[in-house]
Design a protein around this motif. Sequence first.
Motif, PDB file in Angstrom:
ATOM      1  N   GLY A 152       0.817  -1.196   0.000  1.00 30.64           N
ATOM      2  CA  GLY A 152       0.000   0.000   0.000  1.00 30.64           C
ATOM      3  C   GLY A 152       0.857   1.254   0.000  1.00 30.64           C
ATOM      4  N   ARG A 153       0.305   2.317  -0.588  1.00 26.57           N
ATOM      5  CA  ARG A 153       0.986   3.613  -0.584  1.00 26.57           C
ATOM      6  C   ARG A 153       0.295   4.505   0.442  1.00 26.57           C
ATOM      7  NH1 ARG A 153       0.451   2.358  -6.050  1.00 26.57           N
ATOM      8  NH2 ARG A 153      -1.446   3.605  -6.147  1.00 26.57           N
ATOM      9  N   HIS A 187       3.874  -1.511   4.372  1.00 26.03           N
ATOM     10  CA  HIS A 187       3.484  -0.562   3.347  1.00 26.03           C
ATOM     11  C   HIS A 187       4.486   0.591   3.243  1.00 26.03           C
ATOM     12  CE1 HIS A 187      -0.142  -2.876   3.278  1.00 26.03           C
ATOM     13  NE2 HIS A 187      -0.368  -2.597   4.543  1.00 26.03           N
ATOM     14  N   ASP A 208      -3.082   5.008  -1.269  1.00 27.13           N
ATOM     15  CA  ASP A 208      -4.166   4.125  -0.832  1.00 27.13           C
ATOM     16  C   ASP A 208      -4.733   4.601   0.501  1.00 27.13           C
ATOM     17  OD1 ASP A 208      -3.979   2.127  -2.977  1.00 27.13           O
ATOM     18  OD2 ASP A 208      -2.010   1.746  -2.127  1.00 27.13           O
ATOM     19  N   ASN A 237     -10.383   8.624  -3.313  1.00 23.73           N
ATOM     20  CA  ASN A 237     -10.626   7.194  -3.152  1.00 23.73           C
ATOM     21  C   ASN A 237      -9.754   6.567  -2.075  1.00 23.73           C
ATOM     22  OD1 ASN A 237     -12.552   7.014  -5.290  1.00 23.73           O
ATOM     23  ND2 ASN A 237     -10.874   7.114  -6.768  1.00 23.73           N
ATOM     24  N   ALA A 238      -8.910   7.379  -1.451  1.00 19.25           N
ATOM     25  CA  ALA A 238      -8.015   6.863  -0.412  1.00 19.25           C
ATOM     26  C   ALA A 238      -8.765   6.701   0.905  1.00 19.25           C
ATOM     27  CB  ALA A 238      -6.825   7.804  -0.235  1.00 19.25           C
ATOM     28  N   LYS A 239      -8.243   5.839   1.754  1.00 19.62           N
ATOM     29  CA  LYS A 239      -8.760   5.700   3.111  1.00 19.62           C
ATOM     30  C   LYS A 239      -8.060   6.732   3.993  1.00 19.62           C
ATOM     31  CE  LYS A 239     -11.309   2.269   1.878  1.00 19.62           C
ATOM     32  NZ  LYS A 239     -12.768   2.432   1.744  1.00 19.62           N
ATOM     33  N   ILE A 281      -6.281  -0.570   4.195  1.00 17.00           N
ATOM     34  CA  ILE A 281      -5.669  -0.739   2.875  1.00 17.00           C
ATOM     35  C   ILE A 281      -6.238  -1.965   2.177  1.00 17.00           C
ATOM     36  CG2 ILE A 281      -3.500  -1.284   1.693  1.00 17.00           C
ATOM     37  CD1 ILE A 281      -2.133   0.636   3.625  1.00 17.00           C
ATOM     38  N   LYS A 284      -9.384  -0.835   0.781  1.00 14.98           N
ATOM     39  CA  LYS A 284      -9.136   0.005  -0.390  1.00 14.98           C
ATOM     40  C   LYS A 284      -8.816  -0.851  -1.616  1.00 14.98           C
ATOM     41  CE  LYS A 284      -7.708   3.515  -3.017  1.00 14.98           C
ATOM     42  NZ  LYS A 284      -6.825   2.879  -4.005  1.00 14.98           N
ATOM     43  N   LEU A 285      -7.964  -1.852  -1.445  1.00 16.30           N
ATOM     44  CA  LEU A 285      -7.622  -2.718  -2.570  1.00 16.30           C
ATOM     45  C   LEU A 285      -8.836  -3.524  -3.026  1.00 16.30           C
ATOM     46  CD1 LEU A 285      -4.065  -3.947  -1.502  1.00 16.30           C
ATOM     47  CD2 LEU A 285      -4.682  -2.056  -2.994  1.00 16.30           C
ATOM     48  N   ASP A 288     -10.858  -1.218  -5.092  1.00 14.29           N
ATOM     49  CA  ASP A 288     -10.268  -1.093  -6.425  1.00 14.29           C
ATOM     50  C   ASP A 288     -10.620  -2.293  -7.292  1.00 14.29           C
ATOM     51  OD1 ASP A 288      -9.126   1.283  -5.626  1.00 14.29           O
ATOM     52  OD2 ASP A 288      -7.112   0.450  -5.328  1.00 14.29           O
TER      53      ASP A 288
END
Length: 468
Positions: A152-153, A187, A208, A237-239, A281, A284-285, A288
């Motif tokens: 994750g970023r 991450h 992310d 769209n990030a957490k 994360i 989030k993934l 996506d």
Amino acid sequence: MTGDILIVDSISSNRIVLKVKLSSAFYSIFQASTAQEALSACAREKPDLILVSSELADMAFGDFVDRIKACPEHKNTPVIALINDDNAETRLRLFRLGATDVISEPGDDAVLLARLRTILRDTHGQADLGLQPDTAEVLGFSEKSAAFARRGRIAALLPRMARQSGTRHVTQQKIGFYSALASKTAHQIERYDMPAGGALRQLKAEPDAVLLDLGNDPSAPNLGLLSALRTAPKTRNAKIIALTDYAKAPIAAAALDMGAHDVIDFDTHITEVDLRLNRQIRRKLDDDRILAGLRTGLRAAVTDPLTGLYNRRFGMSQLDRLMVETAQSAGSMAVILADLDHFKWINDRFGHAVGDAVLKEVSRLITSELRNEGIVARIGGEEFLILLPGVSDVRARQVAQRIRRAVSKASLTVGGGIPAIDVTVSLGGAIADCSDHQCPPMPETMFQLADQALYGSKSNGRNTVTFR
């Protein structure tokens, strides 16, 4: 009602107190005093969220969570553990056993309600997409998930506190927090200063997750930045995880209701912070993957799987759309039908696999000769619909002739010892001219006119172009 919540606690006074709090927030409340009662209530009432005491008399917490998650309809139902002490080891144990969140009682009612709203908002948000990650896999719209498909970023937005009077010790504490987290997490964390609202402009890529330091002042400008993060293109769209000096302070409730996905204080055990980050994360993934699956499904719904062209449904819908736009703009457009000549002979002599190869190559030739001037769809076995918006009669005829020549000149090689195949195509077209604001024909009529013109080309020896 804002949701159905099941409270599971062997102490009736605890259930009553919680019911009063939640009922005042317009939740529909169900109660159970044992794990077995709770499992029966879940099957009967299908709650949106479960609040459960970490100490159940008839079942271990981890076993209870496993039993809940084993039911397909409750696979994604949040299970929140309630504890009476805020011991770090207890919290970690419950997170590892599958708790969605761990909330210590007694606590601030506003923060409790804000946390429940946030968890339900995130859970319903995924359900509102109409496709859970596992469903996407079943439909073939998504890759099978791993624990993390990639690292994750994380963007950590840090205020410049070192220059503020009396906050040096706080700054050192937070520097230690970020350093410990960077060492702990798998991450990638990138730190950004927040000078005068420049944090968003500094972001190098879409993260992310975002760690946003709020401090403990409800009037702090960083709380306003949270709203900006929820709408900015790179972070919407990030957490968003808000970091505070005290996660039970009023600012925590405000941050959650403004769109933060979690609020964590700087004193939280770094392993718990990492677990919470992992959960966000992972979600989030999953988001996506769901969106990617939906996009794949949408493409599949409008695409012909053999040729990669648009399919009949999409082609006809575009005919309707372009006719409306042409009438509104007082312009013109062409509707052209193309049909391969003697295609049945190819299938009968060489087989359908060769016929498919011919269709794919002819589709490529048509697309190439259109030169992005229009839309092409495969609307039948060997029949194609070509739409040319904004063209004159002369231009439409030129394009049609260009396609005819390209196909007739191509000797199609399909391999397998089969000789090169010569193919020709017949085309029929019709022009809708709305320049006098007296636009003709409905889309169905335009299609019929093009079909009649195509019949004329077939009758006149094939490998020709006819316009009506």
